[in-house]
Design an enzyme around this catalytic site. Structure first.
Site, PDB file in Angstrom:
ATOM      1  N   GLU A  26      -0.861  24.000 -23.050  1.00  0.00           N
ATOM      2  CA  GLU A  26      -1.330  23.223 -24.195  1.00  0.00           C
ATOM      3  C   GLU A  26      -0.822  23.869 -25.481  1.00  0.00           C
ATOM      4  O   GLU A  26      -0.968  25.077 -25.678  1.00  0.00           O
ATOM      5  CB  GLU A  26      -2.858  23.174 -24.227  1.00  0.00           C
ATOM      6  CG  GLU A  26      -3.494  22.359 -23.117  1.00  0.00           C
ATOM      7  CD  GLU A  26      -3.613  20.879 -23.460  1.00  0.00           C
ATOM      8  OE1 GLU A  26      -3.181  20.489 -24.572  1.00  0.00           O
ATOM      9  OE2 GLU A  26      -4.147  20.129 -22.625  1.00  0.00           O
ATOM     10  N   HIS A  37       2.989  15.636 -20.249  1.00  0.00           N
ATOM     11  CA  HIS A  37       1.819  14.910 -19.759  1.00  0.00           C
ATOM     12  C   HIS A  37       2.082  13.406 -19.750  1.00  0.00           C
ATOM     13  O   HIS A  37       1.683  12.692 -18.831  1.00  0.00           O
ATOM     14  CB  HIS A  37       0.611  15.239 -20.640  1.00  0.00           C
ATOM     15  CG  HIS A  37      -0.698  14.968 -19.981  1.00  0.00           C
ATOM     16  ND1 HIS A  37      -1.904  15.076 -20.646  1.00  0.00           N
ATOM     17  CD2 HIS A  37      -1.016  14.579 -18.716  1.00  0.00           C
ATOM     18  CE1 HIS A  37      -2.891  14.784 -19.817  1.00  0.00           C
ATOM     19  NE2 HIS A  37      -2.385  14.475 -18.645  1.00  0.00           N
ATOM     20  N   ASP A  73       1.276  12.695 -24.723  1.00  0.00           N
ATOM     21  CA  ASP A  73       1.606  14.048 -25.168  1.00  0.00           C
ATOM     22  C   ASP A  73       2.578  14.733 -24.208  1.00  0.00           C
ATOM     23  O   ASP A  73       2.593  14.408 -23.018  1.00  0.00           O
ATOM     24  CB  ASP A  73       0.328  14.882 -25.329  1.00  0.00           C
ATOM     25  CG  ASP A  73      -0.458  15.040 -24.030  1.00  0.00           C
ATOM     26  OD1 ASP A  73      -0.833  14.011 -23.436  1.00  0.00           O
ATOM     27  OD2 ASP A  73      -0.702  16.188 -23.609  1.00  0.00           O
TER      28      ASP A  73
END
Length: 269
Positions: free
Chosen positions: A139, A177, A187
């Site tokens: 992330e 993703h 994303d």
């Protein structure tokens, strides 16, 4: 005596400092507790399984840990790294990732690479239908409407290099993703520099110079070869464009797209 005291204080500082200053002491304790439970589970003989009629247990000596085979990159869609760290340490959220990269390039390694993070959700890439079980999630602190920082990209490239070398992850298996969850996720955003990653060996990019697309070329078939789930062709096209043609927000394949897909399909095949 004074020297002994100073030595003791020094040891306390060295061994305690990383944890004593952490605002996540409580959740770190819970992490260790969960890890111990899984370790205990692994140590148990597989007595209660499908082979109930075996007279005794025979343990093979030939095994290793299952290793990750994909890297899935995300943006956090939150406003700060601290907000994301908090989200990933609240049991009620049931979301997590292996790594979080902050705007200043700081990397938080939140979960052992061999353990399963909750980052991809319902996902599919090629024949892989449970990306959580076969991938490492990264992330990047970004709200989705802004460029990624230079510090973040430098840290990301260093991390990807280590992961690729450590686990032998194929070049084609560095994905986003949005790639594995078309229509559900977008994303990392269109600001993400996929071409830069591909030039470093993480994913592929295209070169349409001199490309002549055969008349019978099937663009959807090419999307499937690359890895996209084409059950919903429009969302598959959207995810492809987020990754490879970020300046185009439509769900229509142009002649340029056909050339791009023709070239990419040859590389991902």
């Amino acid at each position: 005596m004074r020297k002994l005291f100073l030595f003791s204080v020094s040891l306390l500082f060295v061994f305690c400092f990383p944890n004593c200053t952490s605002p996540y002491k409580a959740t770190n304790k819970q992490y260790k507790k969960q890890a111990k439970l899984y370790a205990k589970m692994i140590r148990r003989y597989p007595l209660k399984d499908s082979a109930d009629n075996s007279p005794y247990f025979v343990g093979t000596t030939n095994f290793t840990l299952r290793k990750p085979n994909f890297v899935v990159i995300h943006h956090t869609a939150q406003n700060s790294c601290e907000q994301t760290l908090k989200t990933f340490t609240l049991p009620r959220t049931q979301v997590s990732s292996h790594y979080v990269i902050c705007r200043d390039g700081t990397v938080f390694h939140m979960l052992n690479d061999y353990l399963r993070a909750h980052h991809a959700g319902v996902s599919k890439w090629g024949n892989a239908t449970d990306l959580n079980s076969s991938s490492i999630g990264i992330e990047i602190d970004n709200n989705g409407s802004e460029p990624f920082t230079e510090q973040q990209m430098n840290s990301l490239l260093q991390l990807l290099e280590r992961l690729k070398k450590t686990y032998g992850i194929p070049q084609a298996n560095f994905i986003g993703h949005a790639d594995v969850a078309p229509g559900r996720k977008v994303d990392p955003s269109r600001y993400f520099p996929w071409q830069t990653l591909a030039e470093k060996g993480f994913g592929f990019w295209y070169d349409t110079t001199g490309i002549q697309v055969p008349p019978d070329f099937n663009s959807l078939h090419a999307l499937r070869i690359i890895g996209y789930n084409i059950n919903d062709s429009l969302t598959a096209i959207q995810s492809y464009k987020i990754h490879f043609v970020p300046q185009d927000t439509t769900k229509v394949l142009t002649e340029t797209d056909r050339k791009i897909l023709f070239d990419l399909a040859r590389k991902y095949r």
